[in-house]
Scaffold this motif. Structure first.
Motif, PDB file in Angstrom:
ATOM      1  N   ILE A  18      79.901  44.901  -0.853  1.00 32.16           N
ATOM      2  CA  ILE A  18      80.266  45.181   0.543  1.00 32.16           C
ATOM      3  C   ILE A  18      81.794  45.013   0.655  1.00 32.16           C
ATOM      4  CG2 ILE A  18      78.035  44.462   1.507  1.00 32.16           C
ATOM      5  CD1 ILE A  18      79.276  41.781   2.249  1.00 32.16           C
ATOM      6  N   SER A  19      82.343  45.271   1.836  1.00 30.76           N
ATOM      7  CA  SER A  19      83.803  45.179   1.967  1.00 30.76           C
ATOM      8  C   SER A  19      84.252  43.724   2.155  1.00 30.76           C
ATOM      9  CB  SER A  19      84.281  46.007   3.156  1.00 30.76           C
ATOM     10  OG  SER A  19      83.908  45.341   4.351  1.00 30.76           O
ATOM     11  N   ALA A  20      85.496  43.470   1.779  1.00 31.31           N
ATOM     12  CA  ALA A  20      86.066  42.126   1.960  1.00 31.31           C
ATOM     13  C   ALA A  20      86.074  41.760   3.444  1.00 31.31           C
ATOM     14  CB  ALA A  20      87.487  42.073   1.386  1.00 31.31           C
ATOM     15  N   ALA A  21      86.345  42.749   4.268  1.00 25.51           N
ATOM     16  CA  ALA A  21      86.371  42.507   5.716  1.00 25.51           C
ATOM     17  C   ALA A  21      85.005  42.028   6.205  1.00 25.51           C
ATOM     18  CB  ALA A  21      86.790  43.770   6.450  1.00 25.51           C
ATOM     19  N   ALA A  22      83.952  42.633   5.657  1.00 31.25           N
ATOM     20  CA  ALA A  22      82.599  42.233   6.052  1.00 31.25           C
ATOM     21  C   ALA A  22      82.317  40.795   5.619  1.00 31.25           C
ATOM     22  CB  ALA A  22      81.569  43.190   5.445  1.00 31.25           C
ATOM     23  N   VAL A  23      82.790  40.449   4.416  1.00 37.14           N
ATOM     24  CA  VAL A  23      82.601  39.076   3.935  1.00 37.14           C
ATOM     25  C   VAL A  23      83.306  38.101   4.877  1.00 37.14           C
ATOM     26  CG1 VAL A  23      83.119  37.424   2.089  1.00 37.14           C
ATOM     27  CG2 VAL A  23      82.325  39.743   1.513  1.00 37.14           C
ATOM     28  N   SER A  24      84.542  38.447   5.217  1.00 38.53           N
ATOM     29  CA  SER A  24      85.320  37.585   6.104  1.00 38.53           C
ATOM     30  C   SER A  24      84.602  37.410   7.438  1.00 38.53           C
ATOM     31  CB  SER A  24      86.705  38.196   6.313  1.00 38.53           C
ATOM     32  OG  SER A  24      87.415  37.446   7.265  1.00 38.53           O
ATOM     33  N   LYS A  25      84.131  38.519   7.981  1.00 41.82           N
ATOM     34  CA  LYS A  25      83.410  38.455   9.267  1.00 41.82           C
ATOM     35  C   LYS A  25      82.159  37.587   9.129  1.00 41.82           C
ATOM     36  CE  LYS A  25      84.890  42.791  11.470  1.00 41.82           C
ATOM     37  NZ  LYS A  25      85.263  43.771  10.405  1.00 41.82           N
ATOM     38  N   ALA A  26      81.452  37.769   8.028  1.00 46.14           N
ATOM     39  CA  ALA A  26      80.223  36.994   7.805  1.00 46.14           C
ATOM     40  C   ALA A  26      80.538  35.498   7.760  1.00 46.14           C
ATOM     41  CB  ALA A  26      79.548  37.440   6.509  1.00 46.14           C
ATOM     42  N   LEU A  27      81.611  35.158   7.058  1.00 46.88           N
ATOM     43  CA  LEU A  27      81.969  33.739   6.923  1.00 46.88           C
ATOM     44  C   LEU A  27      82.396  33.147   8.264  1.00 46.88           C
ATOM     45  CD1 LEU A  27      83.896  33.852   3.520  1.00 46.88           C
ATOM     46  CD2 LEU A  27      81.710  32.696   3.943  1.00 46.88           C
ATOM     47  N   HIS A  28      82.896  33.991   9.146  1.00 47.23           N
ATOM     48  CA  HIS A  28      83.284  33.504  10.465  1.00 47.23           C
ATOM     49  C   HIS A  28      82.195  33.731  11.506  1.00 47.23           C
ATOM     50  CE1 HIS A  28      87.256  33.731   8.478  1.00 47.23           C
ATOM     51  NE2 HIS A  28      87.334  32.552   9.042  1.00 47.23           N
ATOM     52  N   ASN A  29      80.992  34.035  11.011  1.00 50.26           N
ATOM     53  CA  ASN A  29      79.817  34.144  11.871  1.00 50.26           C
ATOM     54  C   ASN A  29      79.984  35.210  12.950  1.00 50.26           C
ATOM     55  OD1 ASN A  29      77.215  33.302  12.205  1.00 50.26           O
ATOM     56  ND2 ASN A  29      77.741  31.658  13.662  1.00 50.26           N
ATOM     57  N   ASP A  30      80.562  36.317  12.552  1.00 50.26           N
ATOM     58  CA  ASP A  30      80.811  37.418  13.481  1.00 50.26           C
ATOM     59  C   ASP A  30      79.483  38.086  13.850  1.00 50.26           C
ATOM     60  OD1 ASP A  30      81.500  40.128  14.434  1.00 50.26           O
ATOM     61  OD2 ASP A  30      83.556  39.523  13.886  1.00 50.26           O
ATOM     62  N   ALA A  31      79.319  38.371  15.141  1.00 53.67           N
ATOM     63  CA  ALA A  31      78.054  38.933  15.645  1.00 53.67           C
ATOM     64  C   ALA A  31      77.779  40.326  15.090  1.00 53.67           C
ATOM     65  CB  ALA A  31      78.073  38.971  17.168  1.00 53.67           C
ATOM     66  N   ARG A  32      78.838  40.986  14.607  1.00 50.86           N
ATOM     67  CA  ARG A  32      78.648  42.350  14.100  1.00 50.86           C
ATOM     68  C   ARG A  32      77.981  42.383  12.722  1.00 50.86           C
ATOM     69  NH1 ARG A  32      84.822  43.894  15.212  1.00 50.86           N
ATOM     70  NH2 ARG A  32      84.898  41.648  14.876  1.00 50.86           N
ATOM     71  N   ILE A  33      77.815  41.231  12.118  1.00 47.25           N
ATOM     72  CA  ILE A  33      77.214  41.173  10.775  1.00 47.25           C
ATOM     73  C   ILE A  33      75.781  40.640  10.897  1.00 47.25           C
ATOM     74  CG2 ILE A  33      77.438  40.144   8.462  1.00 47.25           C
ATOM     75  CD1 ILE A  33      79.753  42.019   9.101  1.00 47.25           C
ATOM     76  N   SER A  34      74.873  41.259  10.155  1.00 46.77           N
ATOM     77  CA  SER A  34      73.467  40.856  10.251  1.00 46.77           C
ATOM     78  C   SER A  34      73.257  39.469   9.638  1.00 46.77           C
ATOM     79  CB  SER A  34      72.586  41.863   9.505  1.00 46.77           C
ATOM     80  OG  SER A  34      72.736  41.680   8.114  1.00 46.77           O
ATOM     81  N   ASP A  35      72.208  38.795  10.138  1.00 50.81           N
ATOM     82  CA  ASP A  35      71.892  37.465   9.620  1.00 50.81           C
ATOM     83  C   ASP A  35      71.586  37.510   8.129  1.00 50.81           C
ATOM     84  OD1 ASP A  35      72.339  36.314  12.005  1.00 50.81           O
ATOM     85  OD2 ASP A  35      70.233  36.060  12.572  1.00 50.81           O
ATOM     86  N   LYS A  36      70.958  38.586   7.694  1.00 49.79           N
ATOM     87  CA  LYS A  36      70.593  38.738   6.284  1.00 49.79           C
ATOM     88  C   LYS A  36      71.862  38.759   5.418  1.00 49.79           C
ATOM     89  CE  LYS A  36      68.259  41.916   3.248  1.00 49.79           C
ATOM     90  NZ  LYS A  36      67.972  43.368   3.126  1.00 49.79           N
ATOM     91  N   THR A  37      72.832  39.577   5.854  1.00 46.67           N
ATOM     92  CA  THR A  37      74.096  39.661   5.100  1.00 46.67           C
ATOM     93  C   THR A  37      74.818  38.313   5.114  1.00 46.67           C
ATOM     94  OG1 THR A  37      74.282  41.973   5.735  1.00 46.67           O
ATOM     95  CG2 THR A  37      76.271  40.932   4.868  1.00 46.67           C
ATOM     96  N   LYS A  38      74.841  37.671   6.284  1.00 48.27           N
ATOM     97  CA  LYS A  38      75.503  36.358   6.389  1.00 48.27           C
ATOM     98  C   LYS A  38      74.927  35.371   5.379  1.00 48.27           C
ATOM     99  CE  LYS A  38      76.820  36.554  11.251  1.00 48.27           C
ATOM    100  NZ  LYS A  38      76.380  36.221  12.618  1.00 48.27           N
ATOM    101  N   LYS A  39      73.592  35.375   5.305  1.00 44.04           N
ATOM    102  CA  LYS A  39      72.927  34.448   4.403  1.00 44.04           C
ATOM    103  C   LYS A  39      73.308  34.740   2.952  1.00 44.04           C
ATOM    104  CE  LYS A  39      68.401  32.534   3.566  1.00 44.04           C
ATOM    105  NZ  LYS A  39      66.946  32.777   3.641  1.00 44.04           N
ATOM    106  N   ALA A  40      73.320  36.044   2.614  1.00 38.48           N
ATOM    107  CA  ALA A  40      73.666  36.442   1.244  1.00 38.48           C
ATOM    108  C   ALA A  40      75.107  36.039   0.921  1.00 38.48           C
ATOM    109  CB  ALA A  40      73.488  37.951   1.090  1.00 38.48           C
TER     110      ALA A  40
END
Lengths: 343, 343
Positions: A18-40
């Protein structure tokens, strides 16, 4: 030791495709990222031993929760006690303290200021080096928009907070005590006048002699760096005078210790022949023989107030606050080296 | 004090009516920005007293040119001397040193590690707190991919660089000396066995007694925190024994000082009735009466080697380097407190 490369957001992104931006968003618990991706993302981050980059978050928030302290040296009881209480006061509010020392060098002090500003500290608490006369560097701290608090060795001209003891009056306490003990020819091994606290001690010494109608003899007033070696050298110089002093007031305990060593080596009786007073109440003053009369500078109180002053400022960053100039009354701790009349 | 808001790139952009990205590029001398704009940006940056955000540049380069030092306390001659030489060694290569102290607390040590990793230091040089037994936190440093160097109080188990003195053999030097002086009942006021250096000193003491065919009496082996107060308390405890020791070896100078105070107060002759040896060669050991025999831990050499070890690693970050375990021979400095036979 093979140094492993730090894990970056990109490494995590590569594993998950996935993109680095998505990882960053996931780590900051951004609402635009799915819970599944966040967990991964969290799972991979843990596996790769990813250390979140706090610098980046300091950049975002503008708060580092760090306070920088600059002292001339750490191996002085006064400074290490002050630092201890600064830490204690700030710790309660979640601040961490980082310490740098100038080793009495102006150049090093400037470098320390640069380092602390570079680290985005939320404030700087400083006691200046002996060498420091140019205050432009400290102005950089004010320009950076963070609180600057000075203690012990500070400058009123700088128009910043200051916490210290009443050096001028301390000299009066010392001279009064020595006169009470019958001393009439009191020498002063002082610091350099360019440093405000030493200047105040010298002024206090001069004025107190005047008050007691004792003549001021220029031979008896010496400026120096106040090391043990300086104390030894200046004591020898005073002993070489035609008309020796009957008391020596050193503006620092290390210099007083050097003087004591010379007097003991030459079998000159302390305080009977020459009384001795130091400054700073370093623990060794109570340990040596004879124990040295000295001035307690209230390091703990000064550290505590410095921490509180910083916290006051940081809580009301945009209000116009009055500057604090807090001058504490010092305490003369009388010991064997000056006590001729035991009551 | 009215705290000014820090000038940001956005402030500069607003003045010039260009984008923040353009300002950033201009400040980094990007070729895509015209010289005219660059000049204007620099001019406004200067007028607004803009402090370039070094955190951002540390983020880009991955190098902070900072080395973090963690010590149990700074007001110990050993630690402040070691720090002094670490600074001197790293200064030459353009590194700045920031110091944190654990105050002998494991929790504080962990917090310090977090702070230093947060600051993106290029390496950490640590001497562990008395309390530290869990090494997981130090593993975080290794995981962050930066050099971790331990000195004095370190752990071989951690598989990192270590610089210290031969504590085990130091106990042999001390016991040999005391036996030579005719002592037969040697007590040891030691540190806690959980700390490796103190464990080594205890093992050395036990084995040296064996070597000299002296019985090991459990009453004479005490573990403590080695403060002045501990020294006082344990000395009183030893004086309360039916069969008193004729020598006391304290694993730290502050504990030795406490013991000396008690012996002096009780008019027990040192070294005739009880000989005394400390550890660390703190300056006060030479100042007190009688002066205290102690062990010089080579703080300067240790600091110098710690700095060199870091520089070695930082110059070859990707090569597999062998770990350094450097054990220096300590030096027994014999003074009045143990010298019965003056030759």
């Amino acid at each position: 030791m093979a140094i492993k490369k730090k894990t970056t957001i990109k490494d995590i992104a590569n594993v998950l495709n996935i993109s680095a931006a998505a990882v960053s968003k996931a780590l900051h618990n951004d609402a635009r990222i799915s819970d599944k991706t966040k967990k991964a993302v969290r799972q991979v981050a843990e596996n790769l031993n990813y250390q979140p980059n706090h610098l980046a978050s300091a950049l975002r928030s503008g708060k580092s929760k760090l306070v920088g302290v600059i002292v001339p040296k750490t191996n002085s009881n006064f400074f290490s006690s002050a630092i201890h209480n600064i830490e204690e006061g700030l710790d309660k509010e979640g601040y961490n303290v980082i310490i740098t020392q100038s080793n009495e060098s102006f150049k090093k002090e400037c470098k320390n200021i640069d380092t602390l500003l570079y680290l985005q500290v939320d404030g700087i608490i400083v006691s200046m080096a002996n060498e420091t006369v140019d205050l432009e560097y400290l102005e950089k701290v004010k320009a950076a928009g963070i609180p600057l608090i000075t203690f012990d060795r500070g400058e009123n001209d700088l128009n910043v907070d200051y916490i210290g003891i009443d050096d001028y009056n301390s000299s009066h306490l010392i001279v009064n005590h020595l006169v009470e003990q019958g001393c009439k020819r009191i020498a002063h091994i002082g610091g350099y006048k360019r440093t405000r606290i030493y200047n105040n001690r010298i002024r206090g010494y001069v004025d107190a002699l005047k008050k007691h109608n004792l003549p001021l003899d220029e031979e008896l007033l010496i400026e120096t760096n106040l090391t043990i070696e300086d104390g030894r050298e200046k004591m020898l110089q005073l002993l070489g005078l035609k008309n020796r002093p009957d008391a020596v007031y050193a503006a620092g305990d290390f210099a007083a210790l050097g003087a004591l060593q010379v007097l003991n080596e030459q079998n000159i009786k302390i305080p009977e022949e020459i009384a001795l007073v130091g400054f700073g109440d370093e623990p060794f003053t109570a340990m040596v023989t004879p124990s040295i009369t000295s001035v307690n500078q209230h390091a703990y109180k000064i550290g505590k107030i410095a921490a509180e002053t910083f916290l006051d400022h940081s809580k009301k960053p945009n209000s116009k606050q009055s500057l604090n100039k807090i001058i504490l009354e010092a305490e003369l701790v009388i010991r064997d080296s000056s006590l001729k009349k035991k009551s």
